[in-house]
Design a protein around this motif. Structure first.
Motif, mmCIF file in Angstrom:
data_model
loop_
_atom_site.group_PDB
_atom_site.id
_atom_site.type_symbol
_atom_site.label_atom_id
_atom_site.label_comp_id
_atom_site.label_asym_id
_atom_site.label_seq_id
_atom_site.Cartn_x
_atom_site.Cartn_y
_atom_site.Cartn_z
ATOM 1 N N VAL A 1 0.961 -1.230 0.016
ATOM 2 C CA VAL A 1 -0.204 0.105 0.122
ATOM 3 C C VAL A 1 0.629 1.227 -0.033
ATOM 4 O O VAL A 1 0.741 1.991 -0.896
ATOM 5 C CB VAL A 1 -0.908 -0.017 1.185
ATOM 6 N N LEU A 2 1.746 1.247 0.865
ATOM 7 C CA LEU A 2 2.750 2.536 1.035
ATOM 8 C C LEU A 2 3.445 2.696 -0.398
ATOM 9 O O LEU A 2 3.636 3.728 -1.184
ATOM 10 C CB LEU A 2 3.953 2.210 2.093
ATOM 11 N N ARG A 3 3.965 1.567 -1.131
ATOM 12 C CA ARG A 3 4.617 1.505 -2.488
ATOM 13 C C ARG A 3 3.610 2.039 -3.602
ATOM 14 O O ARG A 3 3.911 2.821 -4.302
ATOM 15 C CB ARG A 3 5.388 0.390 -2.996
ATOM 16 N N GLU A 4 2.312 1.486 -3.624
ATOM 17 C CA GLU A 4 1.379 1.526 -4.790
ATOM 18 C C GLU A 4 0.442 2.759 -4.470
ATOM 19 O O GLU A 4 -0.028 3.255 -5.518
ATOM 20 C CB GLU A 4 0.723 0.249 -5.016
ATOM 21 N N HIS A 5 0.326 3.210 -3.376
ATOM 22 C CA HIS A 5 -0.444 4.118 -3.063
ATOM 23 C C HIS A 5 0.225 5.181 -2.121
ATOM 24 O O HIS A 5 -0.504 5.446 -0.948
ATOM 25 C CB HIS A 5 -2.068 3.619 -2.497
ATOM 26 N N PRO A 6 1.175 6.034 -2.502
ATOM 27 C CA PRO A 6 1.907 6.738 -1.549
ATOM 28 C C PRO A 6 1.055 8.172 -1.267
ATOM 29 O O PRO A 6 1.321 8.593 -0.377
ATOM 30 C CB PRO A 6 3.073 7.201 -2.248
ATOM 31 N N HIS A 7 0.167 8.487 -2.051
ATOM 32 C CA HIS A 7 -0.847 9.581 -1.657
ATOM 33 C C HIS A 7 -2.496 9.210 -1.217
ATOM 34 O O HIS A 7 -3.136 9.942 -0.867
ATOM 35 C CB HIS A 7 -1.172 10.330 -2.846
ATOM 36 N N LEU A 8 -2.440 8.025 -0.572
ATOM 37 C CA LEU A 8 -3.790 7.580 0.325
ATOM 38 C C LEU A 8 -3.909 8.430 1.165
ATOM 39 O O LEU A 8 -5.150 8.949 1.544
ATOM 40 C CB LEU A 8 -3.610 6.140 0.646
ATOM 41 N N PHE A 9 -2.825 8.771 2.157
ATOM 42 C CA PHE A 9 -2.747 9.879 3.246
ATOM 43 C C PHE A 9 -1.557 10.685 3.290
ATOM 44 O O PHE A 9 -0.628 10.287 2.453
ATOM 45 C CB PHE A 9 -3.025 9.081 4.574
ATOM 46 N N PRO A 10 -1.715 11.850 3.961
ATOM 47 C CA PRO A 10 -0.518 12.496 3.621
ATOM 48 C C PRO A 10 0.868 12.342 3.914
ATOM 49 O O PRO A 10 1.896 12.656 3.294
ATOM 50 C CB PRO A 10 -0.844 13.802 4.908
ATOM 51 N N THR A 11 0.976 11.135 5.086
ATOM 52 C CA THR A 11 2.216 10.742 5.441
ATOM 53 C C THR A 11 2.377 9.280 5.339
ATOM 54 O O THR A 11 1.280 8.669 5.649
ATOM 55 C CB THR A 11 2.714 11.183 6.671
ATOM 56 N N SER A 12 3.252 8.488 5.340
ATOM 57 C CA SER A 12 3.651 7.106 5.289
ATOM 58 C C SER A 12 3.221 6.510 6.687
ATOM 59 O O SER A 12 2.612 5.788 6.899
ATOM 60 C CB SER A 12 4.992 6.974 4.879
ATOM 61 N N GLY A 13 3.461 7.392 7.734
ATOM 62 C CA GLY A 13 3.179 6.957 9.069
ATOM 63 C C GLY A 13 1.523 6.872 9.203
ATOM 64 O O GLY A 13 1.223 5.835 9.713
ATOM 65 N N GLU A 14 0.741 7.851 8.565
ATOM 66 C CA GLU A 14 -0.714 7.950 8.578
ATOM 67 C C GLU A 14 -1.290 6.653 7.734
ATOM 68 O O GLU A 14 -2.187 6.130 8.154
ATOM 69 C CB GLU A 14 -1.199 9.140 8.057
ATOM 70 N N ILE A 15 -0.528 6.162 6.672
ATOM 71 C CA ILE A 15 -0.867 5.044 5.898
ATOM 72 C C ILE A 15 -0.723 3.953 6.593
ATOM 73 O O ILE A 15 -1.439 3.022 6.531
ATOM 74 C CB ILE A 15 0.215 5.092 4.321
ATOM 75 N N ALA A 16 0.566 3.658 7.173
ATOM 76 C CA ALA A 16 0.908 2.638 7.957
ATOM 77 C C ALA A 16 -0.205 2.323 9.229
ATOM 78 O O ALA A 16 -0.718 1.192 9.449
ATOM 79 C CB ALA A 16 2.116 2.722 8.748
ATOM 80 N N ARG A 17 -0.612 3.169 9.888
ATOM 81 C CA ARG A 17 -1.607 3.236 10.898
ATOM 82 C C ARG A 17 -2.879 2.975 10.369
ATOM 83 O O ARG A 17 -3.709 2.197 10.903
ATOM 84 C CB ARG A 17 -1.776 4.535 11.823
ATOM 85 N N PHE A 18 -3.338 3.290 9.352
ATOM 86 C CA PHE A 18 -4.608 3.155 8.331
ATOM 87 C C PHE A 18 -4.588 1.781 8.180
ATOM 88 O O PHE A 18 -5.495 0.906 8.739
ATOM 89 C CB PHE A 18 -4.783 3.899 7.311
ATOM 90 N N VAL A 19 -3.806 1.171 7.579
ATOM 91 C CA VAL A 19 -3.572 -0.181 6.890
ATOM 92 C C VAL A 19 -3.592 -0.861 8.435
ATOM 93 O O VAL A 19 -4.517 -2.079 8.443
ATOM 94 C CB VAL A 19 -2.317 -0.439 6.431
ATOM 95 N N PHE A 20 -2.790 -0.868 9.539
ATOM 96 C CA PHE A 20 -2.769 -1.642 10.675
ATOM 97 C C PHE A 20 -4.341 -1.718 11.114
ATOM 98 O O PHE A 20 -4.875 -2.760 11.524
ATOM 99 C CB PHE A 20 -1.841 -1.321 11.533
ATOM 100 N N GLY A 21 -5.139 -0.331 11.261
ATOM 101 C CA GLY A 21 -6.270 -0.409 11.932
ATOM 102 C C GLY A 21 -7.250 -1.452 11.102
ATOM 103 O O GLY A 21 -8.231 -1.932 11.486
ATOM 104 N N GLU A 22 -7.042 -1.060 9.796
ATOM 105 C CA GLU A 22 -8.175 -1.973 8.858
ATOM 106 C C GLU A 22 -7.857 -3.307 9.003
ATOM 107 O O GLU A 22 -8.652 -4.285 8.809
ATOM 108 C CB GLU A 22 -7.891 -1.552 7.364
#
Length: 156
Positions: free
Chosen positions: A129-150
């Motif tokens: 998700v970080l590699r293919e959707h880097p603009h999903l959220f403003p920062t990679s940390g927010e993306i990682a937290r979102f993925v973990f939560g989901e």
């Protein structure tokens, strides 16, 4: 007559910079107001003061509210313990003829869940998700937290 409480917020972010979702504001942000009903209409006199209490526990999704009319002695107490608070959005979303579209959050959830193929680890899904959707959220940390939560909510 009082049928319930209407709620919205107003806050000062820094001196002279305000934010509100008030339906009376020409510059309201796009956030829902809420309506907290009472089970029977309450007759009040012009200028009469009511004692109102609202308690929220956002993590548990709980909201409770009470109204007391000192002049009549009537008191109402309600909560969302076995229900949900009504918002215009919630009512609109429950209409059977509505044609739903994925929201930004729904699209993000879909992206994450589509990688759950029974072969990838949680770490591999996060990295993909970080590699293919880097603009999903403003920062990679927010993306990682979102993925973990989901992954913690929507998988076994």
């Amino acid at each position: 007559m009082v049928d319930g409480l209407a709620g919205w917020f107003e806050c000062e972010l820094v001196e002279d910079v305000w934010m509100t979702n008030s339906p009376y504001s020409d510059s309201a942000i796009n956030r829902n107001q809420t309506f907290l009903p009472i089970d029977q209409p309450l007759e009040v006199k012009s200028g009469e003061r009511l004692n109102v209490s609202i308690m929220t526990r956002p993590v548990e999704g709980l909201l409770s509210w009470s109204i007391e009319a000192p002049l009549s002695g009537r008191r109402f107490a309600h909560s969302t313990w076995k229900s949900v608070a009504l918002t215009r959005d919630r009512v609109t979303r429950s209409l059977p003829d509505r044609v739903p579209r994925l929201s930004r959050w729904g699209k993000a959830r879909k992206i994450v869940m589509e990688y759950c193929d029974g072969k990838r680890t949680s770490r591999e899904i996060e990295q993909t998700v970080l590699r293919e959707h880097p603009h999903l959220f403003p920062t990679s940390g927010e993306i990682a937290r979102f993925v973990f939560g989901e992954l913690s909510r929507g998988t076994e």
